[in-house]
Design an enzyme around this catalytic site. Structure first.
Site, mmCIF file in Angstrom:
data_model
loop_
_atom_site.group_PDB
_atom_site.id
_atom_site.type_symbol
_atom_site.label_atom_id
_atom_site.label_comp_id
_atom_site.label_asym_id
_atom_site.label_seq_id
_atom_site.Cartn_x
_atom_site.Cartn_y
_atom_site.Cartn_z
ATOM 1 C CG ASP A 181 45.693 22.844 72.237
ATOM 2 O OD1 ASP A 181 46.169 23.672 71.448
ATOM 3 O OD2 ASP A 181 46.379 21.958 72.791
ATOM 4 C CE1 TYR A 201 47.366 27.942 72.312
ATOM 5 C CE2 TYR A 201 48.197 25.777 72.909
ATOM 6 C CZ TYR A 201 47.202 26.570 72.389
ATOM 7 O OH TYR A 201 46.032 26.009 71.961
#
Lengths: 389, 389
Positions: free
Chosen positions: B222, B127
């Site tokens: 994020d 990620y």
């Protein structure tokens, strides 16, 4: 035992009926005793993997020992995936494995063998299409294809899209899997209806030993995880038997587990394939949500002969006339996905690279093949593909 | 509220200590009452998502109502992922969310916000590296970068690899997330140590409204899932505020959920980004085992100006001097993975294509931009890439 043709499962299929009826589950057996504060008892489903209406892989928390129990496959300790169960449709036991089918809330029908999810209606496309078209689109005109396992019929359905194919042999050990899938997975088992399909029920090792040398253009191993009945299918003698049955330039696609969880197993399989096949050997992967860690890998191997470049499909699916004949459009695979499947994350590349470096030092032990190229692995900085060709 | 610099979390960090001690959990609270036949009571861990030593996302089966309980995020009904808990390290509640950290058996430490896994030591690389390098490797020489959310520090760690970067702003709403991660995720929070980092604790919408127009080369969002505190971050006004803060040719990377589960949400986000950004807009995805369905998606958007071709990194990581300076090698990202991330399975392509066809009909409602190219989506048969440029 050879079952003669693909359509003769109906008698056996009839025998399986009636087992999935929820009503037959009452009163509840001990396996369905519920957690104190779970959902109401009446919602419980009858299987020892199903607790409070949820199937959980791969553990049963209600076994005789009152401890977490694994089935025969402790391959992903420390994590578990659960699916909400609407209705248990079938449960039974063959001579080889326990079979469970349930209707899930969001993934459609689910096939479970020995506690492990094999496929769901929602995401079977990713697996079935990739395991089939990665090998078949990498060779110009596949004619004779063998499927090892694959009793659900999904791989047959995908092979049937290739109009160049003349014969499709399938060797599945478990007749009950075939029958159960014909009942509950019609979109997969439709693959058995293709007139080119010849079903052989029996052990694949025996079947391949008795096959003529150099018969097949492609062999697809669609087995369960390599613990239990499928263990032999990743071992060297079996891989050698496969190589023998392939034509020169013929290809194998074998399951190769998760790059996140099973690097050692992948290394072992790479080692065996690397030693056995004199053509190219590649690892590829795809996303399948209901498999552990959400991915599954494939080993693509080519026998020496006409060189096979798996990375760029020479037989692109978009140009195959039969590709949409099977009555259903492709849902996952396309030529770009084919190419992308061989691109590996850095940690995978590194782990397999170091394996190959080690393996290269034992290369001298093997008898040299004058036809084969160097078997040393290459990491090409620009295209970043791991290759053994 | 601006916290001044990246190193001032130590006082708050001190306050969080002591909460993670297992001993403080006894006698067991009602949330830990066990299933009758589970593992021995003494192995129970103290959190209402942890039953019989397993954390399960995203449901609690032991709430007050004795029913399956969702947190504020019922985004993947019908399935759940569980991780075996070795020890609960921290649990607390900020003004924004509930925070849980535990040590898992096989994924290292795990950060959970409002019952949803945010990251694990084992797979955070996939990620963090992708959300950072997909945008930063797509532009020649990023200088000013903003991170929205990202309080764990992982994205900062990745940005720091780019030696062209001069300033790294981060706007995280929850100081407690920062403090907890400094304590339990040192390999991520090391990102805060880079001298280019300026930490702003507060609401990103306010922060961006007060940012000079055209300040940033890249903005990376994020955040947690777009329900709860992060909901505003996928809505049009916020996306417009982001576009305003970007330089001409600047890029946004925003989370865009799972292609297997949330096509409608992806369509909505594509629609908003498509309307807001006058450069290219692309969907990309990657494998992250502990996220639902095992994948996570990204929307890559470029503001009009110098054209950005996300598909081929112009700033390849392999050539960046600072790429390995951060003291740790890349584990997941490489330039080939970058390219492969934009390749979509056929069903995703189809669903987004049909969306774009619909969206194109409303194109006339928008004021025409003389600089922008046609916004109509194109599916190129040969490279199979979905693009809005």
């Amino acid at each position: 035992m050879e079952a003669g043709d693909a359509g003769n499962g109906s008698a056996a299929a009839a025998q399986i009926k009636g087992n999935g009826d929820d009503a037959s589950c009452k009163p509840l057996p001990p396996c369905c005793i519920k957690a104190k504060a779970g959902v109401p008892e009446s919602e419980a489903k009858c299987h020892d993997t199903v607790v409070s209406g949820w199937f959980t892989e791969p553990r049963s928390r209600f076994g005789k020992t009152s401890k977490v129990q694994y089935y025969n496959n402790p391959m992903w300790p420390g994590e578990a995936h659960s699916l909400k169960v609407e209705k248990i449709l079938y449960q039974g036991k063959s001579p080889y494995q326990e079979i469970l089918v349930f209707e899930s809330s969001t993934y459609g029908n689910v096939l479970v063998l020995d506690g492990i999810v094999q496929l769901t209606d929602k995401d079977e496309c990713a697996y079935q299409e990739m395991v089939t078209h990665l090998p078949l689109c990498s060779i110009p005109s596949p004619k004779n294809v063998l499927v090892v396992g694959g009793g659900d019929g999904g791989v047959l359905r995908e092979i049937a899209r290739h109009d160049s194919v003349e014969t499709i042999d399938i060797c599945e050990i478990d007749q009950l899997v075939i029958d159960v899938c014909k009942e509950f997975f019609p979109n997969l088992s439709m693959g058995f209806k293709d007139p080119r399909v010849r079903l052989h029920v029996g052990d694949a090792v025996d079947f391949l030993r008795n096959s003529p040398e150099g018969k097949y253009d492609a062999i697809i191993v669609d087995s369960s995880d390599p613990i239990g009945p499928a263990q032999a299918l990743v071992e060297k003698p079996f891989i050698q038997t496969i190589a023998r049955a392939l034509k020169p330039g013929g290809v194998l696609c074998n399951l190769a587990e998760s790059m996140w969880l099973h690097t050692h197993l992948i290394q072992d399989m790479l080692s065996i394939c690397h030693q056995t096949f004199k053509g190219s050997v590649h690892y590829a992967w795809t996303s399948v949500p209901t498999y552990p860690s959400g991915v599954i890998g494939f080993l693509l191997c080519a026998k020496e002969g006409r060189p096979v470049n798996f990375l760029t499909p020479v037989n692109p699916i978009e140009k195959i006339q039969g590709a949409t004949k099977a009555g259903k459009e492709l849902r996952f695979y396309n030529s770009e996905i084919h190419r992308a499947a061989f691109v590996l994350p850095t940690f995978v590349r590194r782990e397999l690279e170091s394996y190959y470096t080690t393996s290269a030092s034992t290369e001298k032990e093997k008898p040299k093949e004058s036809v084969s190229k160097s078997q040393k692995i290459k990491i090409l900085p620009n295209n970043a593909i791991l290759t053994a060709s």
